[in-house]
Scaffold this motif. Sequence first.
Motif, PDB file in Angstrom:
ATOM      1  N   UNK A   5      39.494  39.439  35.775  1.00 46.96           N
ATOM      2  CA  UNK A   5      38.277  38.926  35.886  1.00 46.96           C
ATOM      3  C   UNK A   5      37.181  38.823  34.923  1.00 46.96           C
ATOM      4  N   UNK A   6      36.540  38.006  34.759  1.00 47.61           N
ATOM      5  CA  UNK A   6      35.326  37.966  34.058  1.00 47.61           C
ATOM      6  C   UNK A   6      33.780  38.308  34.664  1.00 47.61           C
ATOM      7  N   UNK A   7      33.491  39.574  34.858  1.00 48.23           N
ATOM      8  CA  UNK A   7      32.380  39.905  35.918  1.00 48.23           C
ATOM      9  C   UNK A   7      31.047  39.363  35.294  1.00 48.23           C
ATOM     10  N   UNK A   8      30.242  39.174  36.287  1.00 48.78           N
ATOM     11  CA  UNK A   8      28.773  38.878  35.826  1.00 48.78           C
ATOM     12  C   UNK A   8      28.274  39.357  34.736  1.00 48.78           C
ATOM     13  N   UNK A   9      27.684  38.816  33.705  1.00 45.98           N
ATOM     14  CA  UNK A   9      27.103  39.638  32.683  1.00 45.98           C
ATOM     15  C   UNK A   9      28.013  40.277  31.608  1.00 45.98           C
ATOM     16  N   UNK A  10      29.341  39.779  31.792  1.00 48.62           N
ATOM     17  CA  UNK A  10      30.498  40.033  30.756  1.00 48.62           C
ATOM     18  C   UNK A  10      31.083  38.829  30.108  1.00 48.62           C
ATOM     19  N   UNK A  11      31.829  39.135  29.166  1.00 52.16           N
ATOM     20  CA  UNK A  11      32.519  38.332  28.424  1.00 52.16           C
ATOM     21  C   UNK A  11      34.088  38.470  28.773  1.00 52.16           C
ATOM     22  N   UNK A  12      34.818  37.260  28.165  1.00 49.38           N
ATOM     23  CA  UNK A  12      36.227  37.209  28.307  1.00 49.38           C
ATOM     24  C   UNK A  12      36.764  38.580  27.469  1.00 49.38           C
ATOM     25  N   UNK A  13      36.178  38.696  26.486  1.00 48.50           N
ATOM     26  CA  UNK A  13      36.500  40.173  25.660  1.00 48.50           C
ATOM     27  C   UNK A  13      36.312  41.183  26.477  1.00 48.50           C
ATOM     28  N   UNK A  14      35.678  41.425  27.282  1.00 47.80           N
ATOM     29  CA  UNK A  14      35.151  42.349  27.975  1.00 47.80           C
ATOM     30  C   UNK A  14      36.568  42.625  29.024  1.00 47.80           C
ATOM     31  N   UNK A  15      36.772  41.411  29.496  1.00 53.16           N
ATOM     32  CA  UNK A  15      37.988  41.291  30.499  1.00 53.16           C
ATOM     33  C   UNK A  15      39.202  41.760  30.009  1.00 53.16           C
ATOM     34  N   UNK A  16      39.399  41.233  28.779  1.00 52.98           N
ATOM     35  CA  UNK A  16      40.729  41.645  27.981  1.00 52.98           C
ATOM     36  C   UNK A  16      40.965  43.180  27.897  1.00 52.98           C
ATOM     37  N   UNK A  17      39.490  43.827  27.346  1.00 50.27           N
ATOM     38  CA  UNK A  17      39.739  45.238  27.006  1.00 50.27           C
ATOM     39  C   UNK A  17      39.752  45.934  28.459  1.00 50.27           C
ATOM     40  N   UNK A  18      39.317  45.353  29.752  1.00 47.65           N
ATOM     41  CA  UNK A  18      39.628  45.865  31.058  1.00 47.65           C
ATOM     42  C   UNK A  18      41.125  45.757  31.393  1.00 47.65           C
ATOM     43  N   UNK A  19      41.812  44.731  31.111  1.00 41.17           N
ATOM     44  CA  UNK A  19      43.160  44.746  31.268  1.00 41.17           C
ATOM     45  C   UNK A  19      43.989  45.634  30.536  1.00 41.17           C
ATOM     46  N   UNK A  20      43.613  45.912  29.208  1.00 41.10           N
ATOM     47  CA  UNK A  20      44.331  47.152  28.536  1.00 41.10           C
ATOM     48  C   UNK A  20      44.195  48.515  29.324  1.00 41.10           C
ATOM     49  N   UNK A  21      42.826  48.644  29.879  1.00 39.32           N
ATOM     50  CA  UNK A  21      42.533  49.960  30.475  1.00 39.32           C
ATOM     51  C   UNK A  21      43.302  49.984  31.716  1.00 39.32           C
TER      52      UNK A  21
END
Length: 335
Positions: free
Chosen positions: A12-28
């Motif tokens: 998911x791309x949360x409000x106020x975040x970017x796709x890059x943030x989503x990819x970092x979250x997927x790694x975590x």
Amino acid sequence: MPTALSLLDLAPISPGQTARDSFEASIALARAAERAGYQRVWYAEHHNMSVIASSATSVVIGHVAAHTESIRLGAGGIMLPNHSPLLIAQQIGTLETLFPGRIDHGLGRAPGSDQVTMRALRRDHLSADTFPQDVVELQGYLSGRSVIPGVQAVPRAEQPVPLYILGSSLFGAQLAARLGLPYAFASHFAPEALHQAVRVYRETFTPSGQLAEPYVIAGVNVVAAETHDEAVTQMTAAYRARTRAFIARGAGGRNYTDAEIDAFLASPGGQNLAAMTRYTAVGTPGEVRDYLTEFAATAQADELITAHHAQSLPDRLRSVELTGAAMAAPAAARS
């Protein structure tokens, strides 16, 4: 035998975040699942959805694989009607060559998008009708026994990559049984036909070179937290946000209040949307374990693939960790 536990990451791309943030979250999330003993992480192919980052599914799988060590990674699923089987075989072969023994792929026949987007993907609107033939063609490329004379997938992994049929109806169950493939049911958002589909799959299963006995994966939603009230609060916020995104698409982006969302979910029009998340484990680790254990038994599931819906990444990570530890605890106590 304990039920295997896996993770569905909707990126998911949360409000106020970017796709890059989503990819970092997927790694975590994948690292947390790896530490907690999960079997695999799958990523879904969706298109033209501003809140989901996994449209280039194979690229996401490769990115996460490069940042993890042992957990299996795959698609849940690749929507095969959007692609040629040869193209997908080459992507799978590349991933398995780079990360041997860690790649598997679930295959679905839905577009993962609306009809206009499907046409923008340059696929025929009738392409879903050839899904069974496309699966057989893909199997041929992956095994080195191509059904298309003179055409092979390069690179091809030394060992065939396991394929899974995804579905939410009897069609997928019947196809998986006929081809002797594992079957994953999307009960985390389409719960209605779960038990009938699993029964049909198990009763009509034909052994294959990949699989000697039926193997069922069932999707289930999870929100685990330290306390029951905390988990319920997280679940309520997550499902409100999901509903808000769903109805806002037809309302010019209007931002609905929580009270309006709750009223909609209680209305006849909203009850169908609310029913999509019928199978949800919410609560403390013990409560989640009890729910998942009973769900696996009634669904005749060999493996559960869990979708964790807490909105914040720390809460989602904690849900993954708590669930993994809770599901492992009974097995550890018996050993």
